[in-house]
Design an enzyme around this catalytic site. Structure first.
Site, PDB file in Angstrom:
ATOM      1  N   PHE A  25      20.850  26.067  16.999  1.00 20.75           N
ATOM      2  CA  PHE A  25      21.574  26.629  15.878  1.00 20.75           C
ATOM      3  C   PHE A  25      22.097  25.782  14.687  1.00 20.75           C
ATOM      4  O   PHE A  25      22.199  26.324  13.689  1.00 20.75           O
ATOM      5  CB  PHE A  25      22.992  27.136  16.600  1.00 20.75           C
ATOM      6  CG  PHE A  25      24.082  25.964  16.662  1.00 20.75           C
ATOM      7  CD1 PHE A  25      24.852  25.582  15.692  1.00 20.75           C
ATOM      8  CD2 PHE A  25      23.974  25.308  17.751  1.00 20.75           C
ATOM      9  CE1 PHE A  25      25.898  24.518  15.818  1.00 20.75           C
ATOM     10  CE2 PHE A  25      25.156  24.355  18.029  1.00 20.75           C
ATOM     11  CZ  PHE A  25      25.832  24.026  17.052  1.00 20.75           C
TER      12      PHE A  25
ATOM     13  N   LYS B  82      11.045  31.114  19.027  1.00 23.38           N
ATOM     14  CA  LYS B  82      12.245  31.863  19.175  1.00 23.38           C
ATOM     15  C   LYS B  82      13.179  31.057  18.834  1.00 23.38           C
ATOM     16  O   LYS B  82      13.957  29.918  18.826  1.00 23.38           O
ATOM     17  CB  LYS B  82      12.605  31.638  20.711  1.00 23.38           C
ATOM     18  CG  LYS B  82      13.692  32.589  21.303  1.00 23.38           C
ATOM     19  CD  LYS B  82      14.442  32.256  22.653  1.00 23.38           C
ATOM     20  CE  LYS B  82      15.650  31.211  22.082  1.00 23.38           C
ATOM     21  NZ  LYS B  82      16.878  32.017  21.461  1.00 23.38           N
TER      22      LYS B  82
ATOM     23  N   GLU C 105      19.562  32.325  18.847  1.00 23.44           N
ATOM     24  CA  GLU C 105      20.491  33.714  18.609  1.00 23.44           C
ATOM     25  C   GLU C 105      21.582  33.638  17.895  1.00 23.44           C
ATOM     26  O   GLU C 105      21.982  34.871  17.594  1.00 23.44           O
ATOM     27  CB  GLU C 105      20.654  34.007  20.115  1.00 23.44           C
ATOM     28  CG  GLU C 105      21.598  33.456  21.065  1.00 23.44           C
ATOM     29  CD  GLU C 105      20.973  32.427  21.726  1.00 23.44           C
ATOM     30  OE1 GLU C 105      21.727  32.044  22.519  1.00 23.44           O
ATOM     31  OE2 GLU C 105      19.907  31.819  21.507  1.00 23.44           O
ATOM     32  N   LYS C 106      22.132  32.593  17.483  1.00 16.13           N
ATOM     33  CA  LYS C 106      23.247  32.368  16.637  1.00 16.13           C
ATOM     34  C   LYS C 106      23.136  32.586  15.123  1.00 16.13           C
ATOM     35  O   LYS C 106      23.893  32.913  14.370  1.00 16.13           O
ATOM     36  CB  LYS C 106      24.015  31.212  16.892  1.00 16.13           C
ATOM     37  CG  LYS C 106      24.744  31.014  18.314  1.00 16.13           C
ATOM     38  CD  LYS C 106      25.299  29.807  18.555  1.00 16.13           C
ATOM     39  CE  LYS C 106      26.140  29.683  19.665  1.00 16.13           C
ATOM     40  NZ  LYS C 106      25.110  29.676  21.109  1.00 16.13           N
TER      41      LYS C 106
ATOM     42  N   SER D  70      20.449  21.320  23.315  1.00 16.19           N
ATOM     43  CA  SER D  70      21.427  20.696  24.669  1.00 16.19           C
ATOM     44  C   SER D  70      20.812  19.940  25.678  1.00 16.19           C
ATOM     45  O   SER D  70      19.577  20.537  25.694  1.00 16.19           O
ATOM     46  CB  SER D  70      22.435  21.628  25.009  1.00 16.19           C
ATOM     47  OG  SER D  70      21.897  22.449  25.688  1.00 16.19           O
TER      48      SER D  70
ATOM     49  N   CYS E  13      22.432  16.325  15.359  1.00 16.02           N
ATOM     50  CA  CYS E  13      21.972  15.300  16.415  1.00 16.02           C
ATOM     51  C   CYS E  13      22.158  14.007  15.969  1.00 16.02           C
ATOM     52  O   CYS E  13      22.117  13.250  16.828  1.00 16.02           O
ATOM     53  CB  CYS E  13      20.719  16.047  17.097  1.00 16.02           C
ATOM     54  SG  CYS E  13      19.307  15.603  15.626  1.00 16.02           S
TER      55      CYS E  13
END
Length: 533
Positions: free
Chosen positions: A186, A210, A213-214, A263, A318
């Site tokens: 995200f 992909k 989804e956020k 993550s 990150c």
């Protein structure tokens, strides 16, 4: 407790449902069943944006307002298979497309990204929450990878040795793998997708992306731009979803390689599951980046760098510096750090005065607040508390202000895990200079601030981290180098972009050829060697 200074400016945009198409920059990748229902994000399959038949969706939430921006479908198994099939069918033609033609599409794509930079940035701010200035940086750092991909012909040059034996030549070439896939986080909705598909497709692969989804909107806009640039149907496909979609990517036999950023829990699951199926995986995961501040460091430059690297993007990078070790007397450094952090403006990312916006979700905010409290309960000193920030006009936002804990040790949970918007002040003992960095299981990046070349060189040699900064707070390399995490921050053996990125998306084929007209000497079953003609 030190209060954060807050100032409210005129809103550039407060997205309401009626304003969402303009905020997100387009409607071709959206569908809606009724006029009052939220916009629903489409999949991209075989060059067409298609409505998903999935009954389940995930709401995309503006983290500054809690308003529903759009809905993401949980792609069905049949739709996922259709996307892979489209990529597989597009591969033979695309791999045989001249590399110069592929490069020209990337040249056009970078031009279109520059044209629509503002639209992409506004989408990122709406869905992810970062400030508009930071959102522009998100897009620009991804754009640099697109520009790097424009030189793929030079990157993919092979090797040739003539006359390795009498009349025999040997050469190696790099060829694409086939269908590849990318799973995105995200925190960088534009940069991370641009780490992945431009390199992959310019190498001659086709791709399944992909998005998170956020905040999927930036990926969808980039896909529109890629097709406008001339990318053929089926070369880039987008599927949405969560765990099931990720597992489908790991398991499908036609997908040859997977790129992941996110993550550690998800990254190690993907690495183990996909590697067991024989796939290549590059997995960039969590981080706990350290800053070592030597007594001779430039005071103003170092403090400004620490604040920017620790609290920029609400710490949701990150490569954010979340841990600092002051060598010598830490008190003046700490006072300066608090003063600068305390002056930062917390506001919605769309506001012109915002220094940092909200974190991505209510769950993320609750987790951060819990970890701060565990640090206090374990004996850390709460020097600056950002948990109770209230932004006028955005009272429902997921805001956490800059927070500083001192007297932290390496056994505390607030140190051991990746956490946003918090500085942990560890130690001022010279013996502990690098020990904390080694004790940490992560190895994404580390920086030292000093005017001593001896100290800098020792740190550079001794530290175990993928990216090392010397008086540079966020040492992320430009794309002609690779992003090189270490320890628990990376799984795989070929990193993102740079030469390693090209190598990840290609495989070597070695050809040995003989062109000579000699009389036959009969059949020989001996192992051929270079000593024989």
């Amino acid at each position: 407790m030190l209060k954060l200074s807050l100032r409210r400016g005129r809103s550039l945009i407060k997205p309401m449902k009626s304003q969402i198409p303009s905020a997100l920059g387009g409607i071709s990748h959206f569908s809606t069943t009724t006029q009052s229902s939220p916009l629903r994000v489409r999949n991209l399959i075989g060059g067409e944006f298609v409505d998903s038949q999935a009954s389940s969706t995930i709401d995309v939430i503006n983290p500054a307002t809690q308003e529903v921006v759009s809905q993401v479908p949980l792609t069905t198994n049949e739709e996922f298979k259709a996307a892979v099939s489209a990529a597989k069918q597009a591969f033979p033609s695309w791999r045989n497309t001249p590399i110069t033609s592929r490069q020209r599409i990337m040249f056009k794509l970078q031009e279109l990204i520059r044209r629509d930079m503002d639209k992409l940035a506004m989408n990122i701010t709406t869905e992810q929450g970062k400030t508009l200035k930071d959102a522009h940086g998100d897009v620009f750092r991804g754009l640099e990878v697109v520009e790097h991909a424009c030189g793929m012909a030079s990157l993919q040059m092979g090797e040739f040795v003539s006359n390795v034996s009498n009349g025999i030549d040997t050469y190696s070439i790099r060829e694409p793998l086939g269908v590849c896939a990318g799973i995105c986080p995200f925190n960088f909705p534009a940069m991370i997708p641009l780490w992945m598909f431009p390199m992959a497709v310019t190498c001659g692969n086709t791709f399944i992306l992909k998005p998170s989804e956020k905040d999927p909107g930036a990926s969808m806009i980039l896909a529109e731009l890629a097709m406008e640039a001339g990318l053929p149907s089926g070369v880039l496909n987008i599927v949405h979803g969560s765990n099931d979609t990720v597992n489908n990517i790991c398991d499908h036999g036609d997908i040859k390689a997977i790129s992941f950023v996110g993550s550690n829990t998800a990254g190690m699951h993907i690495y183990a599951r996909a590697a067991a199926k024989g796939k290549r995986v590059q997995s960039n995961m969590g981080a706990k980046n350290h800053a070592i501040v030597m007594p001779d460091a430039s005071i103003d430059a170092t403090l400004n760098a620490l604040v920017a690297a620790g609290f920029g993007a609400a710490g949701q990078r990150c490569m954010a510096l979340s841990t600092v070790v002051f060598v010598g007397d830490s008190k003046p450094w700490l006072e300066g750090l608090v003063e600068r952090a305390n002056s930062l403006k917390v506001n919605a990312g769309s506001e012109p005065d915002a220094d940092l916006g909200p974190v991505i979700s209510r769950q993320a905010k609750d987790r951060i607040c819990r970890l701060i409290q565990t640090g206090v309960a374990s004996g850390a000193t709460l020097v600056l508390d950002g948990r109770n920030v209230v932004v006028p006009g955005y009272e429902n936002g997921n805001f956490v202000g800059p927070t500083i804990l001192s007297n932290v040790n390496s056994n505390m949970e607030c140190y051991e895990v990746d956490i946003c918007n918090l500085y942990a002040i560890l130690s001022d003992r010279r013996k502990s200079l690098v020990l904390f960095c080694f004790a940490c299981r992560y190895g994404n990046g580390a920086s030292i601030f000093t005017t001593s070349g001896v100290a800098a060189r020792k740190f550079q040699n001794d530290i175990e981290a993928g990216q090392v900064g010397i008086n540079v707070p966020i040492p992320v390399p430009l794309p002609f180098f690779s992003f090189t995490g270490a320890k628990a921050s990376f799984a795989g053996d070929l990193n993102f972009y740079g030469k390693a990125g090209m190598q990840f998306y290609t495989q070597i084929k070695t050809v040995t050829q003989q062109w000579k007209d000699l009389p036959s000497q009969g059949v020989s079953l001996a192992m051929p060697t270079s000593q024989k003609s």
